[in-house]
Design a protein around this motif. Structure first.
Motif, PDB file in Angstrom:
ATOM      1  N   VAL A   1      -3.892  -2.385   5.204  1.00 39.22           N
ATOM      2  CA  VAL A   1      -4.246  -3.656   4.568  1.00 39.22           C
ATOM      3  C   VAL A   1      -3.453  -4.763   5.250  1.00 39.22           C
ATOM      4  O   VAL A   1      -2.316  -4.560   5.666  1.00 39.22           O
ATOM      5  CB  VAL A   1      -3.964  -3.629   3.048  1.00 39.22           C
ATOM      6  CG1 VAL A   1      -4.864  -2.639   2.357  1.00 39.22           C
ATOM      7  CG2 VAL A   1      -2.506  -3.281   2.773  1.00 39.22           C
TER       8      VAL A   1
ATOM      9  N   LEU B   1      -9.744   0.655  -0.459  1.00 39.14           N
ATOM     10  CA  LEU B   1     -10.048  -0.532   0.338  1.00 39.14           C
ATOM     11  C   LEU B   1     -10.426  -1.725  -0.533  1.00 39.14           C
ATOM     12  O   LEU B   1     -10.441  -2.863  -0.067  1.00 39.14           O
ATOM     13  CB  LEU B   1     -11.165  -0.245   1.346  1.00 39.14           C
ATOM     14  CG  LEU B   1     -10.886   0.843   2.385  1.00 39.14           C
ATOM     15  CD1 LEU B   1     -11.972   0.836   3.459  1.00 39.14           C
ATOM     16  CD2 LEU B   1      -9.511   0.683   3.022  1.00 39.14           C
TER      17      LEU B   1
ATOM     18  N   ASN C   1     -11.120   5.580   2.279  1.00 38.71           N
ATOM     19  CA  ASN C   1     -11.553   4.864   1.079  1.00 38.71           C
ATOM     20  C   ASN C   1     -12.094   5.798   0.017  1.00 38.71           C
ATOM     21  O   ASN C   1     -12.848   5.373  -0.858  1.00 38.71           O
ATOM     22  CB  ASN C   1     -12.613   3.813   1.449  1.00 38.71           C
ATOM     23  CG  ASN C   1     -12.832   2.778   0.359  1.00 38.71           C
ATOM     24  OD1 ASN C   1     -11.922   2.456  -0.380  1.00 38.71           O
ATOM     25  ND2 ASN C   1     -14.047   2.260   0.269  1.00 38.71           N
TER      26      ASN C   1
ATOM     27  N   THR D   1      -3.614   0.538  -3.568  1.00 39.60           N
ATOM     28  CA  THR D   1      -3.182  -0.749  -3.033  1.00 39.60           C
ATOM     29  C   THR D   1      -2.944  -1.711  -4.190  1.00 39.60           C
ATOM     30  O   THR D   1      -3.667  -1.695  -5.185  1.00 39.60           O
ATOM     31  CB  THR D   1      -4.264  -1.351  -2.101  1.00 39.60           C
ATOM     32  OG1 THR D   1      -4.677  -0.365  -1.157  1.00 39.60           O
ATOM     33  CG2 THR D   1      -3.730  -2.559  -1.356  1.00 39.60           C
TER      34      THR D   1
ATOM     35  N   GLN E   1      -8.106   4.134  10.377  1.00 37.28           N
ATOM     36  CA  GLN E   1      -6.999   3.256   9.986  1.00 37.28           C
ATOM     37  C   GLN E   1      -6.481   2.374  11.123  1.00 37.28           C
ATOM     38  O   GLN E   1      -5.729   1.424  10.875  1.00 37.28           O
ATOM     39  CB  GLN E   1      -5.845   4.066   9.386  1.00 37.28           C
ATOM     40  CG  GLN E   1      -5.267   5.183  10.253  1.00 37.28           C
ATOM     41  CD  GLN E   1      -5.877   6.536   9.956  1.00 37.28           C
ATOM     42  OE1 GLN E   1      -7.093   6.700   9.968  1.00 37.28           O
ATOM     43  NE2 GLN E   1      -5.034   7.512   9.694  1.00 37.28           N
TER      44      GLN E   1
ATOM     45  N   THR F   1      -8.981  -4.901   4.586  1.00 39.98           N
ATOM     46  CA  THR F   1      -8.596  -3.494   4.492  1.00 39.98           C
ATOM     47  C   THR F   1      -9.490  -2.642   5.375  1.00 39.98           C
ATOM     48  O   THR F   1     -10.625  -3.007   5.669  1.00 39.98           O
ATOM     49  CB  THR F   1      -8.724  -2.996   3.040  1.00 39.98           C
ATOM     50  OG1 THR F   1     -10.097  -3.119   2.626  1.00 39.98           O
ATOM     51  CG2 THR F   1      -7.841  -3.787   2.101  1.00 39.98           C
TER      52      THR F   1
ATOM     53  N   HIS G   1      -4.846   4.388   5.150  1.00 41.33           N
ATOM     54  CA  HIS G   1      -5.557   3.108   5.129  1.00 41.33           C
ATOM     55  C   HIS G   1      -4.579   1.980   5.437  1.00 41.33           C
ATOM     56  O   HIS G   1      -3.357   2.138   5.306  1.00 41.33           O
ATOM     57  CB  HIS G   1      -6.283   2.871   3.805  1.00 41.33           C
ATOM     58  CG  HIS G   1      -5.410   2.524   2.639  1.00 41.33           C
ATOM     59  ND1 HIS G   1      -4.545   3.429   2.025  1.00 41.33           N
ATOM     60  CD2 HIS G   1      -5.257   1.367   1.924  1.00 41.33           C
ATOM     61  CE1 HIS G   1      -3.925   2.864   1.014  1.00 41.33           C
ATOM     62  NE2 HIS G   1      -4.331   1.599   0.934  1.00 41.33           N
TER      63      HIS G   1
ATOM     64  N   ALA H   1       0.848  -1.194   0.000  1.00 41.85           N
ATOM     65  CA  ALA H   1       0.000   0.000   0.000  1.00 41.85           C
ATOM     66  C   ALA H   1       0.880   1.240   0.000  1.00 41.85           C
ATOM     67  O   ALA H   1       1.960   1.255   0.595  1.00 41.85           O
ATOM     68  CB  ALA H   1      -0.918   0.008   1.222  1.00 41.85           C
TER      69      ALA H   1
END
Length: 484
Positions: free
Chosen positions: A449, A468, A463, A136, A418, A459, A447, A131
Motif C-alpha cells: 500500500v 486491497l 487480495n 490494512t 506485490q 494498493t 500486498h 499494513a
C-alpha cells in the motif's frame, strides 16, 4: 306394471328442505377482500451519507393492507431527479455515489413509491497507512481510522470478525487518532492525547491490557498519555513514551523517548533479557530512542545518537549482528554506522544510513534484500548504489521503498503481484510505474500500500481477504485506488 311419475308439485317441498339444510344452491359466506400494497419503505445497509465512488445496497420493504410486510424483489428502482451526476442505481437497488451533492432514490411497485434521501460527500484525504498480515488500516485528515481485509480475530476493530473488502471505520468513530501499526491479526494505535489502544488477537498478550482475551474493538493500554510511536510485529509490540523536560529561559526542553515492549518473547524479541512473555508494557533500559521496528520475532531500533540496535531471533541473520542461530535477548549494537530510519520485514531488516544509502540483512531467498542475490546475510549489505532513499517497508518476503525524487521501487517475491510487474521475483530494486509523486509506503504479508503526494491511497498484490480495499477479493498486479 304401471309406471309412476313424480309430479313437479312433489319437488317443491324437497327443494325447500334441501335449502334449509344448506344443500343445493350457492353459499352465503362473504368473499375475502383482496390484500393490496399500501406503502414502501426504502432502507440502506450502509449510512445514507456516502463517500464518492462507494456503493450501498438499498432494500424496498412493502407494507400490505392486512398489516403484513415483505421485501419487494420486483420493485423498479430510479433516481428521483432522473440525473446521474450524484448517484446511480441498478435494477437490484445497488446505489453508487458518483459526485458530491444530495439525491433521492425511489422504489416503485404496483403504483406505490418509496423514497430514500442520500448525501454524497468527497473523501477525506489519507494521511497515513499501515499494513500487516492480510489487513490494512489507514488514517485520514478527519482523524478517523479506516480498516479492511482479514478480520478473523477482530483486527479491523469494527466490532465484528467479518472480513471487509472495503474500508470500515474502527469502532467508536473517534476523530482523535494519530498513528497506527498493524501486526499479524491485531493492531495498536495512538490517539492525539497520547493514549495507546489495541484490538484483535491477544493470545500472547500483544494487546498489552494484561489479558489474553481477543478484543473486537479498541481497548486502552494502561493510563499513560505520553505514547509517541508504536510498531507491531507478528505477536509483539515495541513502542516509545516521550517526555519533554522544561528548558531554561530562551531554550527548548529535551525530549527523552523510552522504549517499552510486550507480547510474545520466545526469541527474546522484547529485549528485556528474558524469553518470558509480557502482557503489559515493559520498560527496556534507559536509552533515548528515535524509532523502533518489530518483525516476526525480532526487533530493531535507532537510538538518539543514530546508532542501530537489534535483538530477538537470529535464525536468518535478521538481527544484523553476524549471528545466524540462537536468540539475542537484549539490544546489541549493529556495526558503527549512523542511521536515519529502519524497517522490519518478517525475517529481514532494512535501514537507511545518514547519507541516505539503503542497506538490508537477514533472509534473502526471494531477493527481498535487494543485493542482486538470494542468500542469507547476517550483517548489513548495500541495496543498489543509490543514496537518495527516503522511505522503506518490508513484508513477508518482499521489500519496497520510496526515493527522494518520489519514485517507488520494489524487490523480492512477486508471486501475487506485490511488486506490480507481472509475477516475476526481483533480486534488485525495480521501479513501480513511472510516477514521481509517491510519498510513503507500507507492506503486508504479500500486498503493498502506498500514498501519493495528492493524499490518494493505492494498493496491489494479494487480495484474498479484501486487503486491497477496492471492494473485491481479486489479486491485482497493478495499483488500484482505494476511493473511499
Amino acid at each position: 306394471m304401471k309406471n309412476f311419475k313424480f309430479s313437479s308439485f312433489l319437488l317443491v317441498p324437497l327443494l325447500a328442505v334441501l335449502a334449509a339444510c344448506g344443500g343445493g344452491g350457492g353459499s352465503s359466506t362473504p368473499s375475502t377482500p383482496a390484500v393490496t400494497l399500501k406503502s414502501i419503505a426504502v432502507t440502506s445497509a450502509q449510512p445514507t451519507t456516502m463517500v464518492t465512488n462507494t456503493t450501498a445496497q438499498l432494500t424496498a420493504t412493502g407494507t400490505y393492507s392486512d398489516g403484513s410486510t415483505k421485501a419487494l424483489t420486483s420493485a423498479v428502482w430510479a433516481i428521483k431527479s432522473g440525473a446521474t451526476t450524484v448517484a446511480q442505481v441498478s435494477s437490484t437497488g445497488l446505489v453508487t455515489a458518483k459526485g458530491v451533492g444530495t439525491e433521492s432514490v425511489t422504489a416503485t411497485d404496483s403504483s406505490i413509491t418509496g423514497t430514500i434521501a442520500l448525501s454524497v460527500i468527497a473523501p477525506s484525504p489519507w494521511t497515513q497507512v499501515a499494513a500487516g498480515g492480510n489487513q490494512t488500516i489507514g488514517l485520514k485528515t478527519d482523524g478517523k481510522l479506516y480498516s479492511w481485509g482479514s478480520n478473523i480475530r477482530g483486527q479491523l476493530g469494527d466490532g465484528t470478525s467479518t472480513d471487509r473488502s472495503a474500508p470500515v471505520t474502527v469502532s467508536g468513530n473517534s476523530t482523535l487518532w494519530k498513528q497506527v501499526a498493524v501486526g499479524d491479526r491485531f493492531a495498536v494505535a495512538i490517539r492525539t492525547d497520547g493514549t495507546l489502544w489495541a484490538w484483535g488477537y491477544n493470545l500472547n498478550g500483544q494487546l498489552g491490557d494484561g489479558t489474553q482475551i481477543d478484543r473486537l474493538t479498541p481497548v486502552q493500554i494502561g493510563t499513560a498519555k505520553t505514547w509517541s510511536f508504536v510498531s507491531a510485529g507478528r505477536a509483539h509490540v515495541a513502542a516509545l513514551q516521550s517526555v519533554t523536560s522544561t528548558g531554561t529561559t530562551g531554550s527548548a526542553g529535551t525530549t527523552v523517548s523510552t522504549l517499552y515492549t510486550w507480547g510474545s518473547n520466545v526469541n527474546g524479541q522484547l529485549g528485556d533479557g528474558t524469553t518470558d512473555e509480557k502482557r503489559v508494557p515493559t520498560k527496556i533500559g534507559t536509552a533515548n530512542w528515535l524509532t523502533v521496528a518489530a518483525g516476526d520475532s525480532h526487533t530493531v531500533g535507532i537510538q538518539s545518537n543514530n546508532t542501530l540496535w537489534g535483538w530477538g531471533d537470529t535464525s536468518f541473520g535478521q538481527v544484523g549482528n553476524g549471528a545466524t542461530s540462537g536468540n539475542v535477548v537484549a539490544p546489541v549494537q549493529i556495526g558503527t554506522a549512523t542511521w536515519l530510519s529502519v524497517a522490519a520485514g518478517s525475517f529481514h531488516t532494512l535501514a537507511i544510513s545518514t547519507d541516505s544509502a539503503l542497506f538490508a540483512w537477514g533472509r534473502g531467498d526471494s531477493g527481498q534484500l535487494g543485493n542482486n542475490g538470494n542468500s542469507l546475510q547476517p550483517t548489513p549489505v548495500p541495496v543498489s548504489t543509490a543514496k537518495n532513499w527516503a522511505r522503506i517497508a518490508g513484508g513477508l518476503s518482499h521489500s519496497v521503498g520510496v526515493q527522494n525524487d518520489g519514485t517507488l521501487w520494489g524487490w523480492g517475491s512477486n508471486a501475487e503481484g506485490q511488486l506490480t510487474n507481472g509475477n516475476t521475483d526481483s533480486l534488485f530494486p525495480v521501479q513501480i510505474g513511472d510516477l514521481k509523486t509517491w510519498k510513503t509506503v507500507a507492506a503486508g504479508n504479500a500486498h503493498t500500500v502506498a500514498l501519493r503526494a495528492d493524499s490518494t491511497l493505492w494498493t496491489w498484490g494479494r487480495n484474498g481477504n479484501g486487503q486491497l480495499g477496492n471492494g473485491t477479493v481479486t489479486n491485482s498486479a497493478t495499483p488500484v485506488n482505494v476511493a473511499y
